[in-house]
Write a protein that holds these residues in place. Structure first.
Motif, mmCIF file in Angstrom:
data_model
loop_
_atom_site.group_PDB
_atom_site.id
_atom_site.type_symbol
_atom_site.label_atom_id
_atom_site.label_comp_id
_atom_site.label_asym_id
_atom_site.label_seq_id
_atom_site.Cartn_x
_atom_site.Cartn_y
_atom_site.Cartn_z
ATOM 1 N N GLN A 93 0.489 -0.577 0.076
ATOM 2 C CA GLN A 93 -0.463 0.360 -0.143
ATOM 3 C C GLN A 93 0.610 1.574 0.047
ATOM 4 O OE1 GLN A 93 -3.001 -0.074 3.750
ATOM 5 N NE2 GLN A 93 -3.820 2.071 2.677
ATOM 6 N N VAL A 94 1.424 1.289 0.426
ATOM 7 C CA VAL A 94 2.154 2.281 0.685
ATOM 8 C C VAL A 94 3.755 2.324 -0.291
ATOM 9 C CG1 VAL A 94 4.425 3.090 1.999
ATOM 10 C CG2 VAL A 94 2.826 2.263 3.811
ATOM 11 N N CYS A 95 4.035 1.312 -1.165
ATOM 12 C CA CYS A 95 4.657 2.213 -2.286
ATOM 13 C C CYS A 95 4.000 2.301 -3.873
ATOM 14 C CB CYS A 95 4.651 0.264 -2.833
ATOM 15 S SG CYS A 95 6.975 -0.267 -2.588
ATOM 16 N N SER A 96 2.257 1.784 -3.579
ATOM 17 C CA SER A 96 1.744 2.160 -4.734
ATOM 18 C C SER A 96 1.665 3.822 -4.011
ATOM 19 C CB SER A 96 0.470 1.743 -4.249
ATOM 20 O OG SER A 96 -0.236 1.863 -3.443
ATOM 21 N N ALA A 97 1.136 4.301 -3.307
ATOM 22 C CA ALA A 97 1.090 5.102 -3.072
ATOM 23 C C ALA A 97 1.958 6.346 -3.090
ATOM 24 C CB ALA A 97 0.829 5.934 -1.290
ATOM 25 N N TRP A 98 3.321 5.507 -2.608
ATOM 26 C CA TRP A 98 4.685 6.611 -2.911
ATOM 27 C C TRP A 98 5.196 6.795 -4.649
ATOM 28 C CZ3 TRP A 98 7.855 9.827 -1.087
ATOM 29 C CH2 TRP A 98 9.105 9.953 -1.519
ATOM 30 N N ILE A 99 4.878 5.892 -5.477
ATOM 31 C CA ILE A 99 5.221 5.422 -7.019
ATOM 32 C C ILE A 99 4.093 6.821 -7.458
ATOM 33 C CG2 ILE A 99 4.906 4.314 -9.490
ATOM 34 C CD1 ILE A 99 5.897 1.738 -7.576
ATOM 35 N N ALA A 100 2.825 6.607 -7.111
ATOM 36 C CA ALA A 100 1.520 7.098 -7.726
ATOM 37 C C ALA A 100 1.427 8.731 -7.190
ATOM 38 C CB ALA A 100 0.331 6.648 -6.678
ATOM 39 N N SER A 101 1.626 8.928 -6.386
ATOM 40 C CA SER A 101 2.194 10.370 -5.607
ATOM 41 C C SER A 101 3.062 11.572 -6.934
ATOM 42 C CB SER A 101 2.826 10.491 -3.990
ATOM 43 O OG SER A 101 4.969 9.758 -4.632
ATOM 44 N N GLY A 102 3.575 10.780 -7.209
ATOM 45 C CA GLY A 102 4.597 11.841 -8.390
ATOM 46 C C GLY A 102 5.402 12.694 -8.078
ATOM 47 N N VAL A 103 5.815 11.853 -6.611
ATOM 48 C CA VAL A 103 6.825 12.613 -6.150
ATOM 49 C C VAL A 103 8.238 12.315 -6.984
ATOM 50 C CG1 VAL A 103 8.244 12.919 -3.868
ATOM 51 C CG2 VAL A 103 6.464 13.102 -3.504
ATOM 52 N N ILE A 104 8.780 11.146 -7.474
ATOM 53 C CA ILE A 104 9.243 11.262 -8.302
ATOM 54 C C ILE A 104 9.301 11.696 -9.416
ATOM 55 C CG2 ILE A 104 11.634 9.975 -8.316
ATOM 56 C CD1 ILE A 104 11.056 8.514 -5.374
ATOM 57 N N SER A 105 9.961 11.556 -10.564
ATOM 58 C CA SER A 105 9.590 11.674 -11.760
ATOM 59 C C SER A 105 10.845 10.290 -12.469
ATOM 60 C CB SER A 105 9.500 12.471 -12.640
ATOM 61 O OG SER A 105 10.937 14.137 -12.361
ATOM 62 N N ASP A 106 12.071 10.729 -12.000
ATOM 63 C CA ASP A 106 12.811 9.773 -12.656
ATOM 64 C C ASP A 106 12.692 8.625 -12.159
ATOM 65 O OD1 ASP A 106 16.209 8.691 -13.415
ATOM 66 O OD2 ASP A 106 16.215 10.471 -13.056
ATOM 67 N N LEU A 107 13.521 7.688 -13.408
ATOM 68 C CA LEU A 107 12.732 6.668 -13.588
ATOM 69 C C LEU A 107 13.956 5.469 -12.898
ATOM 70 C CD1 LEU A 107 10.368 5.016 -14.940
ATOM 71 C CD2 LEU A 107 12.247 4.587 -17.468
ATOM 72 N N ARG A 108 15.118 6.006 -12.823
ATOM 73 C CA ARG A 108 15.867 5.221 -12.208
ATOM 74 C C ARG A 108 16.435 5.150 -10.762
ATOM 75 N NH1 ARG A 108 21.606 8.272 -14.348
ATOM 76 N NH2 ARG A 108 19.588 9.466 -14.101
ATOM 77 N N ASP A 109 15.211 5.577 -10.071
ATOM 78 C CA ASP A 109 14.314 6.059 -9.072
ATOM 79 C C ASP A 109 13.645 5.353 -8.332
ATOM 80 O OD1 ASP A 109 17.143 7.763 -7.935
ATOM 81 O OD2 ASP A 109 15.706 9.250 -8.489
ATOM 82 N N LEU A 110 12.713 5.307 -9.284
ATOM 83 C CA LEU A 110 11.508 4.914 -9.383
ATOM 84 C C LEU A 110 11.873 3.348 -9.380
ATOM 85 C CD1 LEU A 110 8.871 7.379 -10.953
ATOM 86 C CD2 LEU A 110 8.333 6.262 -8.538
ATOM 87 N N ARG A 111 12.598 2.895 -10.529
ATOM 88 C CA ARG A 111 12.647 1.634 -10.519
ATOM 89 C C ARG A 111 12.769 0.430 -9.297
ATOM 90 N NH1 ARG A 111 16.167 2.044 -14.816
ATOM 91 N NH2 ARG A 111 13.520 1.991 -16.641
ATOM 92 N N ARG A 112 14.014 1.535 -8.029
ATOM 93 C CA ARG A 112 14.013 0.951 -6.996
ATOM 94 C C ARG A 112 12.691 -0.012 -6.158
ATOM 95 N NH1 ARG A 112 17.671 4.010 -4.381
ATOM 96 N NH2 ARG A 112 16.602 6.049 -4.179
ATOM 97 N N VAL A 113 12.040 1.377 -6.241
ATOM 98 C CA VAL A 113 10.654 1.186 -5.522
ATOM 99 C C VAL A 113 9.965 -0.178 -6.126
ATOM 100 C CG1 VAL A 113 8.663 1.777 -4.416
ATOM 101 C CG2 VAL A 113 10.738 2.548 -4.260
ATOM 102 N N HIS A 114 9.625 0.093 -7.310
ATOM 103 C CA HIS A 114 9.088 -0.780 -8.543
ATOM 104 C C HIS A 114 9.274 -1.798 -8.330
ATOM 105 C CE1 HIS A 114 8.751 -2.157 -12.645
ATOM 106 N NE2 HIS A 114 7.800 -2.669 -12.232
ATOM 107 N N GLN A 115 10.882 -2.549 -8.000
ATOM 108 C CA GLN A 115 11.292 -3.568 -8.071
ATOM 109 C C GLN A 115 10.604 -4.383 -6.372
ATOM 110 O OE1 GLN A 115 15.653 -3.022 -7.099
ATOM 111 N NE2 GLN A 115 15.739 -3.084 -10.003
ATOM 112 N N LEU A 116 10.667 -3.584 -6.029
ATOM 113 C CA LEU A 116 10.295 -4.414 -4.589
ATOM 114 C C LEU A 116 9.017 -4.890 -5.084
ATOM 115 C CD1 LEU A 116 10.817 -1.618 -2.141
ATOM 116 C CD2 LEU A 116 12.304 -4.454 -2.093
#
Length: 2011
Positions: A1332-1355
């Motif tokens: 739930q936290v992951c989805s909120a973090w990814i969808a929050s739009g805080v991070i736009s850089d794909l490399r940063d997002l990929r780490r949480v996306h991997q989880l």
């Protein structure tokens, strides 16, 4: 009382008062004096000192009461301290003279006691100033001590204590004398004297070193003797003294002069001293020797309980650090106690001593040590267990098997093991998942060690080991399945070992019981495994007689425990269980009789064990699986129970035949029969009543009864408040675990081995079942109460007569036992009768019933009297006969008048207070007056404190029951209670406690009247405050608790009269009281205060600088920190709940205003862990080269200060995180700057205010610390906090870096906090929350850089891979429903990401192409990269989403369709976990539905063969078209249809649900999903084809728009309706087109008849799509514009003619409804369109009328364009030109035109009709003429705005169709030309006039260009002169107004544009009119010069401008 508030006593006012009022007056004066003296000027005091001392001396000699004398002493000392102290010695001499007086009369005693009290306080306050008279005073006191009575001895001891406190080391000369005098007082017959002597010695030991050195042993012996026959207060006081002395002996506070041969005491020596008392008692040598010779134990339980408390005090004083260092030694010494031969000689003693040692361990290890130290202690205990087990194993294996260890040899180890295992279990349960590393430590092998004890020869050790395993399972739920498998495997392997069978079966049962406390549960396969094990044990029980009993007992133990898993598990095993029950009992009652002739003692023992176990399994099924007890099941059980009842009557003969060998088994069997019968309906076994009653009577009154555990039998039948008469209730003291040992008779308390079947009960603490005999009596009482109401009248009377006869005939202890049993049984009956509203019977039953209760009411046992009084109240309730009630009260009155013994008087006094308890209160004033008079008299009987106590308690109940009726007695009652408070001796504490209860009841009765201002009310209020002050000064903690409770009531009713400045500090001091009841009262009062005045409470608490008992100061952490510390130490659930509520109230009042303090407090609490990793500082470090860093490198542990707290438990830290979330939520409702960094910084700078956003770093850090803790509960709290932070702060911009948000800097923190939750060992609930936290973090739009997002996306990707593996592969650690929970959490998280990203990208046209792009080179907006990340898993996700939706659809089916559920379960749930799975689906389905719809939208319902889509298993059900079977392969069309119907079905079912009110988010998701579907052509065609489906959807949407007020929901509903109408529109168009193509009708003028209405034009409600849409639109319009409805137009609802102001959203709703209305005619047949057109036109014109009138408010301008567009849509409808409907449409539209002509303001609408309606509508007369007249009238308007609008409409008309435009050109052209020709004379002066002229020119130009080619030159010749006339000459242009210049430029521009187009006309005109030519040339020339000037300026500016221009305006 105001007259008492003066420095000197107002003697005149005092002498005018009555005697009782005088005492109150003096007390109030002394209170005021004590408060005012310290603040009074010293000179003023000296001036009045002589008179003041005379008055105080007068009070001293006037026999003051106990509270007054203490206050008097304090005032005397204050006078000397503040004033002149020279004459203090005279007062001391005066007091000594009074003490020496020979007057021994009772009237002089109060004066002597007051003199003693004054001496004590004078020495305490003045200290060494009185040193000269010290020896004389001391000698005088010690001499008086010898002849003093109990009050005198008590007061002298307290006096000496104060003297010692004041003089300190100066009193050393008398220390020995004081010690000698105090020593015998320790064993005084008065408990008050013992307590006072203890306090005196406690003060003495501060300076008298010999007490804890040379005299330590003697003092200890006297303390042991003080424990004998003591009460609770004495045990607390003496244990504190002895514990302090022992701690001083071990670690001296001051240096001791060394003596020859002396050495410092060691722990062993100190414990040896305690051991001597624990093992041998405090008796002298001769008595102890005699007991030893007789072979009896001489140690009373009082002594052992006292020594136990002493040991706890001893360790507590030394502290947690000492305990941590010396725990190993202390543990071994304590184990010596329980393994000593003197203790283990008798089972009851052994049980009692085990309880004592367990309490010591729990009260020290459980409270003093932090988590890290507790883990170390657990290791020590584990090593001890291992050592003991090795000793037993060695003894068992030495020699051959014949020389096995004897029971005596095993006993030494079994008690040690029980204590060690129970403490180990408690530790592990408290530590919870924090103890996980302990289990992984292979060096100690904890689980192996505990499991090895399951093979111990002793049953108690085996059961303790089983309980320890259960505690492991509760603390760490992941271990449940592991331990179950392990124990089952060992049980199968060691089936031939009796110890193994018993031990492992108990362990499995305990583990199954633990599942009840584990939210994640256990796999259903474990239930099958246990069932198989049990059957196997029972089958093999007869194979080996040596282990038959163990196997039989083990089997039924497992089956009983199995029922705790609940009905979902048991329903699968019930048939097999019924078969096992059938085999356990004879087939019939006759077979029972035949059995008696067979078998031997062993056979019967096994049989009885088996049947008792079977009955226990039945009981467990009834308790835990009531739903399974159908009539069929019960009909199969009752024949078996009949056989069991028949066997009951045969048991005496069996015992007679086989002796005591089967006696215990027979007792247990009877117990089980009683228990199961109590739980079933008596009507079902009425035929067995006779046999059951015969056995019950024998068990209640038979000769076999020897003991009675009254404490376990009677309290539940007593009224709860009445139990206060018996002293502190067991549940109200911290030591209840051992205190209850003193009330359990000879049994020594309960223990697990008495009933192993309690091991699976749902309890946190280890069960303590009573011995079978005591339990049997309690069960017999309960069953008698259930059966008796169902008996006949004769039988009832006979049984009660028999009871009375038994009591009369028996004598002594046996009579008391029988009386308790029969009275309890009858009281239980009355309770059942009252609850079931049944009748007792006639007078022949009532007479013996009353006799039985009256006998108990006059019995010697106080507990029995309490129960009898409650029984009388129940009897009166059941009979409900006023005459009987009156006779009872009269009888009690007579008894109280004649009886003189205390027992009778106490019983009947209590009866008076109880009789009306269940009759709705006292309603008779006469009875009330009589009752009050009697109780007043009894309460003043000072010769019998017991009578006083009971009568005052009864009076408090009468006050409660009388309610307002009591008001006439209030004043007298207050006077009585206050007088008694002022005169009751301190030694009669129980009377003071009853006075406190009575006082509380009086305040409650007075209620809000206490706020009054009358003289009487003021007097009562003062009495209340005085009474509370008296009780506050009491030495008894329970009385102090009553005082606090009274003040709390006062604060509730009259808050303005309670002084918080004095109350709050006293509350804070008592927070650390050793009395639980006092702490409860304090916290309850604080909770109430915090609700109203939280800020004031905090301020008053901070004023209290420091408290000795606390390890910190209030100045440092305030009251809030003190409450957090108390919360950490407390274990009482009620108290913990109150503490939490108090903190929440304080936080809600003060958190926002004192944000930094509260956040620091929460942070300190969270950081207060012994684990340094949990308190690690978060430091984000980034490499300078800009490379990205991994989460693991971003955090480094950093040492930091420990803060004010240390070693707090995980539960306290969890609460601190909940507090953080509450603070965030509270700030959300406050200042917006809390979530705006720029605003917060600005306000912080100017206003010094504090805001939440400024503490964001701390919030993130706290969330990280909690999320990475060892405790699973804390991890969940941390993740929840992180989720809240992300949601609240994701949109907060970073002011220093525009374009960025503030959370961007915490990327690494969030990633590192989430990573542990995705570890393979993480519990499913933690992983689910992290998703739930992951989805909120990814969808929050805080991070736009794909490399940063990929780490949480991997989880998230790793969790998706885990889901794909499936439940078949995953380890079965938890219940299958946890797989459902985790799977759906993962799918929901992915769905939320997709939904949010899609919403963000919705504005871009290329969103959906991106879904299917494969090149990866797409450069889209910021979220596009993330969308590509999702797209890689979309094929897999889509199948999983569809599978989850189908599961949800099946689970929402009504119960009658449950047979349609798949027998094997769904994709993500099993058949057994349907109920547990439903909540998980319910929380996730809406998000998944929305995402699935978006995916289908992106694919356009085109099936793409994605292959296996990375799936390792097929998850999508076959109905989704994914089956590989050729026979069941569906076409793509069928698959898509199934998918569409699935989504539509789920959505419609939910939207129809009446329970969807609170699910607005789900409703929104449903509507968005349906919108996404209907954006795709294929679903639209399906909906369009199926009219019934469309109608159904419209009806659901109609209901939704009526019941939901949310604007967003209503807008979404209307958008969906529009899409449904569009779908129908497309369907109708398609059919018409097909028909035209088929019939070759393309050239025909007629249109085929398709659409609603067909030939008749009728629209059927409920079946018509058009009708449904009309209903919905009408509903929307009328709700927003009630004026549209003729019925509502004049009503209040319709607001009459008032303006109905519409908001922007309302306008959007109305516009949407109009758009839908305008489309409806196009989906009708020609006849249908004629039917619906009037309604559509009426609504359109009605809204237009309201908008034009301006009655909809300021937003009406937004409505008009939408209305006009809707009108245009209607007018251009193909139905208006269809052959069959053209005529009707024309007539209707003409009517509309006529209406518009009547409304002169509707010119725009008229224009639309003229342009878009058929020519037949508007070209007829007189409509055409009236239209022209309307326009002509508008052209004559003087308003330039109206003119401008008219000209604009003329432009449209002139450019319209020729038949419409021609008449208007002919009629209005001349008017237009003439108006323009007039402009030259009156040029425009303002912008509005200029606009009108420009629009007129455009209209004339439109007229010119609309003319034929032949007429065009003539018209141009008219236009050009008009334009030239508008030009200005060069001179006039410079000075002309702005409007004229603009008109000049406009005209010139038109001339330069039109001239070249018509050059011939232009040249001819110029040639014919030279003045025009000159004028034009001058204008052109001036314009050219002006342009050149501007060009030069532009070139200069361009030199300074950048060469590259931005093509996009970013602003």
């Amino acid at each position: 009382m105001e007259q008492a508030h003066s420095l000197l006593l107002n003697e005149e006012a005092c002498n005018q008062l009555k005697e009782h009022q005088r005492a109150e007056f003096v007390f109030e004066w002394l209170r005021f004096l004590k408060k005012i003296l310290p603040a009074t000027d010293r000179a003023n005091v000296k001036q009045n000192q002589k008179h003041l001392l005379e008055q105080l001396t007068t009070v001293l000699t006037s026999s003051p009461g106990p509270p007054t004398r203490l206050l008097l002493a304090q005032c005397l000392a204050l006078v000397y301290r503040v004033g002149d102290s020279l004459t203090s010695s005279l007062t001391v001499d005066r007091c000594n003279d009074i003490i020496r007086s020979k007057d021994d009369s009772p009237s002089f005693l109060p004066t002597r006691l007051a003199a003693v009290a004054c001496l004590g306080v004078l020495y305490e306050q003045l200290g060494r100033l009185l040193i000269n008279s010290f020896k004389e005073t001391m000698a005088n006191l010690l001499k008086a001590m010898k002849s003093a009575e109990s009050q005198g001895r008590c007061e002298i001891m307290l006096c000496i204590e104060r003297i010692l406190k004041g003089l300190g080391v100066s009193a050393v000369s008398c220390h020995r004398d004081i010690y000698k005098a105090a020593r015998p007082c320790l064993t005084d017959r008065s408990m008050g004297v013992r307590c006072a002597a203890t306090k005196c010695l406690l003060e003495l030991q501060r300076e008298a070193v010999f007490l804890w050195s040379t005299e330590l042993e003697n003092v200890a012996t006297h303390c042991f003797r003080a424990f004998e026959g003591s009460n609770y207060d004495v045990r607390v006081a003496v244990s504190k003294l002895l514990g302090t002395l022992l701690a001083s002996a071990l670690e001296p506070r001051q240096a001791i002069a060394p003596r020859p041969g002396s050495k410092r005491n060691s722990l062993e020596e100190v414990m040896e001293l305690l051991s001597s008392g624990f093992l041998r008692g405090g008796a002298g040598f001769l008595r102890a020797s005699g007991d030893m010779l007789k072979g009896t134990s001489s140690v009373s339980r009082d002594v052992r309980v006292g020594i136990t408390q002493t040991c706890v005090v001893f360790v507590s004083i030394l502290g947690g650090a000492w305990l941590e260092n010396h725990f190993s030694c202390l543990l071994s010494l304590l184990m010596v106690w329980v393994s000593h031969a003197r203790v283990t000689q008798y089972p009851a003693d052994a049980v009692s001593c085990r309880c004592c040692v367990s309490f010591i361990l729990r009260a020290t290890v459980g409270t003093l040590l932090g988590e890290k130290a507790q883990i170390a202690a657990a290791k020590e205990i584990c090593q001890l267990i291992s050592k003991q087990k090795r000793v037993v194993d060695a003894a068992l294996h030495e020699g051959n098997m014949e020389t096995r260890v004897s029971p005596a040899e095993v006993a030494a180890s079994q008690h040690v093991l029980v204590c060690a295992l129970l403490e180990l279990g408690s530790l592990l349960q408290d530590l919870s998942s924090t103890a996980a590393p302990l289990l992984q430590d292979t060096s100690i092998g904890m689980l192996d060690t505990v499991i090895s004890v399951l093979l111990h020869p002793s049953a108690s050790a085996r059961l303790a080991a089983a309980w320890c395993l259960r505690c492991v399972a509760v603390g760490m739920p992941a271990q449940v399945a592991v331990l179950l498998d392990r124990c089952a495997e060992r049980l199968n392997a060691l089936k031939s070992c009796p110890e193994a069978v018993a031990g492992y079966s108990a362990a499995i049962a305990a583990l199954l019981g633990a599942v009840q406390l584990c939210p994640l549960g256990v796999s259903h396969s474990k239930g099958k495994m246990v069932m198989t094990l049990a059957e196997d044990l029972l089958r093999s029980a007869t194979q080996n007689s040596r282990i038959s009993i163990q196997r039989t007992r083990g089997c039924w133990l497992l089956l009983s425990a199995l029922s705790t898993l609940g009905p979902t598990v048991m329903e699968h095993h019930l048939p097999r269980l019924l078969l096992l029950w059938k085999c356990a009992f004879p087939l019939s009652v006759r077979d029972v009789e035949n059995e008696l002739r067979r078998g031997d003692s062993f056979t019967w023992q096994v049989t009885l064990e088996g049947r008792a176990g079977a009955l226990c399994a039945m009981k467990s099924l009834v308790v835990h699986c009531k739903d399974l007890l159908t009539d069929d099941v019960l009909s199969r059980l009752f024949p078996l129970l009949s056989c069991a009842v028949a066997l009951l009557n045969q048991l005496p003969s069996l015992i007679k035949s086989y002796g005591n060998q089967i006696r215990n088994a027979a007792t247990v069997f009877r117990l089980r029969v009683y228990e199961i019968l109590t739980m079933l309906q008596p009507k079902r076994y009425e035929g067995n009543f006779g046999m059951v009653l015969k056995q019950l009577l024998n068990d209640l009154t038979g000769p076999e009864i020897t003991t009675c555990a009254e404490l376990n039998l009677l309290p539940s039948l007593c009224y709860r408040q009445d139990l206060a008469l018996l002293g502190p209730a067991l549940q109200d003291v911290d030591q209840h675990y051992i205190e209850e040992q003193l009330h359990c008779g000879g049994s020594g308390g309960g223990t697990l081995e008495y009933d192993p079947f309690t091991i699976f009960e749902k309890a946190q603490d280890v069960p303590t079942p009573l011995p079978p005999g005591s339990a049997l009596a309690a069960a017999a009482v309960q069953l008698f109460g259930v059966i008796f109401p169902h008996l006949g009248i004769q039988q009832k009377a006979q049984i009660l007569e028999q009871f009375c006869e038994f009591v009369r005939q028996l004598k002594g202890a046996r009579q008391q036992t029988v009386q308790i049993h029969v009275a309890a049984a009858f009281c239980c009956t009355l309770k059942c009768l009252a609850s079931s509203r049944r009748e007792l019977g006639s007078e022949e039953v009532q007479r013996p019933a009353l006799s039985l209760l009256l006998g108990a009411l006059e019995g010697p046992n106080p507990l029995l009297r309490c129960m009898a009084a409650e029984g009388l109240a129940r009897l009166v309730q059941v009979l409900n006969d006023p005459n009987f009630t009156v006779s009872i009260t009269l009888m009690s009155f007579d008894k109280l008048k004649t009886a003189r013994d205390a027992i009778t008087r106490t019983g009947h006094a209590l009866a008076l207070g109880a009789v009306y308890r269940y009759l709705g209160g006292i309603s008779s004033p006469q009875y009330l007056s009589t009752c009050v008079g009697v109780l007043f008299t009894l309460s003043q009987d000072s010769t019998s404190p017991e009578v006083q106590m009971w009568s005052l308690h009864a009076l408090s109940m009468v006050v409660d029951l009388a309610g307002p009726l009591y008001h006439s007695h209030l004043e007298a009652s207050f006077n009585l209670v206050l007088r008694l408070l002022l005169s009751t001796p301190h030694t009669h504490v129980e009377v003071q406690q009853s006075l406190g209860r009575c006082f509380n009841a009086l305040i409650t009765s007075m209620g809000p009247d206490l706020q009054g201002e009358g003289a009487g009310v003021c007097a009562v209020r003062t009495s209340c405050l005085v009474g509370c002050a008296v009780m506050q000064d009491s030495q008894d903690c329970l009385v102090q608790a009553q005082a606090i409770s009274c003040l709390q009531q006062l604060h509730m009713f009259a808050p303005g009269f309670v002084n918080l400045a004095s109350l709050v500090p006293s509350l804070c001091i008592n927070l650390c009281s050793s009395y639980l009841s006092l702490r409860r009262a304090v916290v309850a009062c604080l909770r109430q205060l915090a609700q109203r005045e939280a800020v004031e409470v905090s301020e008053h608490a901070v004023a209290l600088i420091a408290i000795e008992e606390l390890t910190f100061t209030f100045f440092e952490v305030g009251l809030e920190g003190a409450l957090f510390s108390l919360l950490d130490r407390e274990s009482d659930p009620c108290l913990c709940r109150d503490i939490q509520e108090t903190l929440v109230h304080m936080m809600s009042s003060a958190a926002e205003s004192n944000l930094a303090h509260w956040l620091k407090l929460c942070k300190d609490v969270l950081s207060a862990s012994a684990d340094s990793a949990a308190a690690a500082a978060v430091e984000t470090q980034q490499e300078e080269d800009g490379d990205r860093y991994d989460d693991s490198s971003a955090f480094h542990a950093k040492s930091e200060s420990s803060g004010p707290f240390s070693n707090l438990r995980w539960s306290t830290r969890v609460f601190s995180m909940e507090c953080v979330c509450r603070i965030i939520a509270q700030c959300e409702n406050g200042n917006s700057a809390h979530f705006n960094m720029a605003l917060a910084q600005e306000q912080h700078l100017h206003e010094s205010a504090d805001f939440l956003v400024l503490h964001l770093a701390d919030l993130i850090r706290m969330a990280f610390m909690a999320a990475t803790d060892h405790s699973d509960q804390l991890r969940l709290a941390g993740l929840q906090t992180l989720l809240v932070i992300i949601r609240k702060f994701s949109n907060v911009p970073e002011p220093e870096f525009p374009g960025h948000v503030i959370l961007e800097q915490y990327q690494a923190n969030v990633g590192a906090a989430l990573r542990p939750a995705f570890h393979v060992d993480a519990p499913p609930n933690v992983t689910a929350k992290a998703c739930q936290v992951c989805s909120a973090w990814i969808a929050s739009g805080v991070i736009s850089d794909l490399r940063d997002l990929r780490r949480v996306h991997q989880l998230l990707a790793s969790s998706l891979a885990k889901v794909q593996v499936g439940r078949e592969v995953s380890s079965q650690l938890y219940n299958e429903s946890t797989f459902t929970m985790e799977t759906l959490a993962v799918l929901k998280a992915w769905a939320e990401v997709l939904n949010t990203i899609t919403q963000i990208l919705k504005q871009y046209l290329y969103v959906w192409p991106l879904f299917n792009s494969r090149d990866g080179q797409y450069d889209g907006p910021a979220g596009a990269g993330l969308l590509k990340l999702v797209q890689t898993d979309l094929a897999t996700l889509s199948r999983l989403w569809l599978a989850a939706l189908q599961d949800h659809a099946l689970l929402t089916l009504p119960s009658q369709y449950s047979s349609q559920l798949p027998s094997t379960g769904g994709s993500f749930y099993t058949a057994e976990t349907v109920e547990q799975a439903r909540p998980h689906y319910y929380s996730a389905w809406a998000t998944i539905l929305h995402a699935t719809a978006l995916w289908l939208n992106s694919t356009g319902f085109i099936m793409v063969d994605e292959g296996p889509a990375n799936l390792s298993r097929p998850v999508t059900p076959t109905s989704m078209g994914q089956s590989t079977s050729l026979s069941s392969v569906k076409s793509p069309e069928d698959v898509n249809t199934d998918r569409l119907h699935l989504i539509l079905g789920i959505s419609v079912e939910f939207l129809c649900s009446p329970h969807s009110g609170d699910q607005m988010e789900n409703i929104d998701s449903c509507l968005q999903a349906l919108q996404a579907l209907l954006e795709v052509p294929w679903p639209r065609s399906k909906v369009g084809n199926d009219q019934a489906l469309g109608v159904e959807m419209l009806s659901v949407l109609h209901r939704l728009i009526v019941t939901r007020e949310s604007p967003n929901i209503q807008l979404a509903v209307l958008e969906l309706v529009r899409q449904i109408v569009c779908a129908a529109q497309e369907h109708v168009k398609e059919k018409r087109h097909s028909a035209e193509a088929d019939d070759g009708a393309a050239e025909k003028e007629t249109v085929p008849e398709f659409g609603e209405g067909r030939d008749t034009g009728g629209l059927v409600p409920g079946k018509s799509l058009v009708f449904g849409a009309l209903e919905l639109c009408l509903c929307t319009l009328v709700r927003k514009l009630p004026q549209l409805s003729p019925k509502l137009a004049g009503s209040p609802t319709g607001r009459g003619g008032q303006t109905c102001s519409l908001s922007n959203t309302d306008c959007r709703l109305v516009t949407s409804a109009l758009v839908i209305l305008s489309e409806l005619p196009s989906i009708c047949s020609p006849e249908g369109s004629v039917s619906v057109l009037p309604t559509v036109l009426y609504l359109l014109l009605g809204v237009l009328r309201e908008a034009v009138k301006g009655s909809v408010g300021a937003e009406s301008g937004q409505l008009v364009p939408g209305i006009l567009q809707a009108l245009r849509t209607v007018l251009t409808s193909p139905m208006s030109r269809a052959e069959k409907s053209r005529g009707a449409w024309t007539e209707l539209l003409r009517c509309v035109v006529l209406y518009l002509l009547d409304e002169v303001t509707m010119l725009t609408s008229l224009t639309i009709f003229l342009l878009y309606a058929s020519a037949d509508v508007t070209t007829v007369e007189p409509l055409q003429t009236r239209c022209i007249q309307t326009f002509r009238a508008s052209l004559e308007s003087k308003d330039p705005v109206v003119l401008s609008r008219s000209y604009q409409l003329l432009v449209s008309l002139f450019q319209g169709p020729a038949p419409v435009a021609r008449p208007f050109i002919l009629a209005l052209g001349g008017c237009l030309v003439s108006q323009l020709q007039e402009v030259e004379k009156s040029r425009p002066q303002g912008p509005a006039e200029l606009q009108a002229v420009q629009d007129a020119i455009r209209a004339l130009e439109a007229l010119v260009f609309a003319a034929d080619e032949t007429h065009c030159p003539q018209l141009v010749a008219v236009l050009l002169p008009i334009l030239i006339s508008l030009l200005l000459d060069e001179n006039a242009l410079a000075s002309a107004p702005a409007a004229s210049r603009s008109l000049h430029e406009f005209a010139l521009g038109d001339l330069m544009r039109i001239g070249p187009q018509h050059s011939a006309v232009f040249r001819a005109l110029m040639a014919s009119a030279p003045h025009m030519k000159a004028r034009l040339e001058a204008a052109v020339k001036g314009n050219q010069e002006n342009m050149n000037t501007k060009a030069q300026t532009t070139r200069v500016i361009s030199k300074n401008m950048p060469s590259i221009q931005l093509k996009f305006n970013f602003l």
